[in-house]
Motif scaffolding. Structure first.
Motif, short mmCIF file in Angstrom:
data_model
loop_
_atom_site.label_atom_id
_atom_site.label_comp_id
_atom_site.label_asym_id
_atom_site.label_seq_id
_atom_site.Cartn_x
_atom_site.Cartn_y
_atom_site.Cartn_z
N ARG A 79 0.83 -1.20 0.00
CA ARG A 79 0.00 0.00 0.00
C ARG A 79 0.86 1.25 0.00
NH1 ARG A 79 -5.46 -0.44 3.07
NH2 ARG A 79 -6.01 -2.63 2.87
N GLU A 82 -11.17 6.17 0.61
CA GLU A 82 -12.29 6.76 -0.11
C GLU A 82 -13.43 6.91 0.88
OE1 GLU A 82 -13.25 8.62 -3.34
OE2 GLU A 82 -11.69 7.10 -3.76
N GLU A 83 -13.40 7.99 1.65
CA GLU A 83 -14.37 8.16 2.74
C GLU A 83 -15.79 8.32 2.18
OE1 GLU A 83 -12.99 11.47 5.04
OE2 GLU A 83 -11.28 10.36 5.81
N GLU A 86 -16.62 5.04 2.93
CA GLU A 86 -16.70 3.58 2.86
C GLU A 86 -15.34 2.90 3.05
OE1 GLU A 86 -17.80 5.51 0.33
OE2 GLU A 86 -19.97 5.34 0.44
N GLN A 87 -14.27 3.55 2.59
CA GLN A 87 -12.95 2.92 2.59
C GLN A 87 -11.98 3.82 3.36
OE1 GLN A 87 -11.40 2.11 -1.35
NE2 GLN A 87 -10.42 0.24 -0.64
N GLY A 134 -8.79 2.61 4.90
CA GLY A 134 -7.39 2.25 4.90
C GLY A 134 -6.91 1.72 6.24
N ASP A 150 -6.46 -2.21 10.43
CA ASP A 150 -7.18 -2.07 9.18
C ASP A 150 -8.60 -1.61 9.49
OD1 ASP A 150 -8.54 -2.34 6.75
OD2 ASP A 150 -7.20 -3.94 6.09
N ASP A 158 -10.95 -0.96 7.63
CA ASP A 158 -11.98 -1.57 6.80
C ASP A 158 -12.32 -2.99 7.26
OD1 ASP A 158 -12.38 0.66 5.04
OD2 ASP A 158 -10.35 0.26 4.32
N HIS A 211 -19.29 4.19 7.82
CA HIS A 211 -18.47 3.07 7.35
C HIS A 211 -19.32 1.79 7.44
CE1 HIS A 211 -15.43 -0.11 7.24
NE2 HIS A 211 -14.81 0.73 6.42
#
Ligand code: SF4
Ligand code: F3S
Ligand code: ZN
Length: 103
Positions: A10, A26-27, A29-30, A32, A41, A43, A68
């Motif tokens: 990453r 990618e706020e 939802e994602q 990192g 993590d 996610d 999230h």
């Protein structure tokens, strides 16, 4: 589960409360991976809370992550520099969201 090779696989996308954030982000939802020596993590974390309860040196604090898909709070390794490599958090997390680089 968290990828233990995240630091090779990453890119660093920024910092948060003094620790690195590894993308993609990618706020909302994602989110990192937060931290490097103690990496969570976001996610994968579903806010079980065992890591906060069991860490003997209080490395983690809750952080709000509204919208999230897994959970609306996450265990943030805000005090990762104080980690004593006991590996308790790694053992108790039910979804293996945490990697501690004890080497
Ligand atoms: Fe805390 Fe131990 Fe996990 Fe380090 S390895 S964050 S000291 S529970
Ligand atoms: Fe999250 Fe695992 Fe801690 S689910 S709150 S990192 S025990
Ligand atoms: Zn963070």
């Amino acid at each position: 589960a968290i990828d233990p090779q995240f630091d090779e696989n990453r890119e660093k996308e920024g910092t948060h409360k003094g620790h690195d954030v590894w993308g993609p982000v990618e706020e909302p939802e994602q989110l990192g991976i937060h931290g490097t020596h103690v990496a969570v993590d976001f996610d994968v974390c579903l806010a079980d809370g065992a890591c906060l309860e069991d860490c003997p040196v209080d490395v983690f604090e809750w952080v709000d992550t509204p919208d999230h898909p897994e959970s609306e709070i996450k265990a943030d390794p805000v005090n990762e520099a104080q980690c004593i490599d006991c590996m308790l958090c790694v053992d108790v997390c039910p979804v293996d969201a945490i990697d501690v680089d004890a080497s």
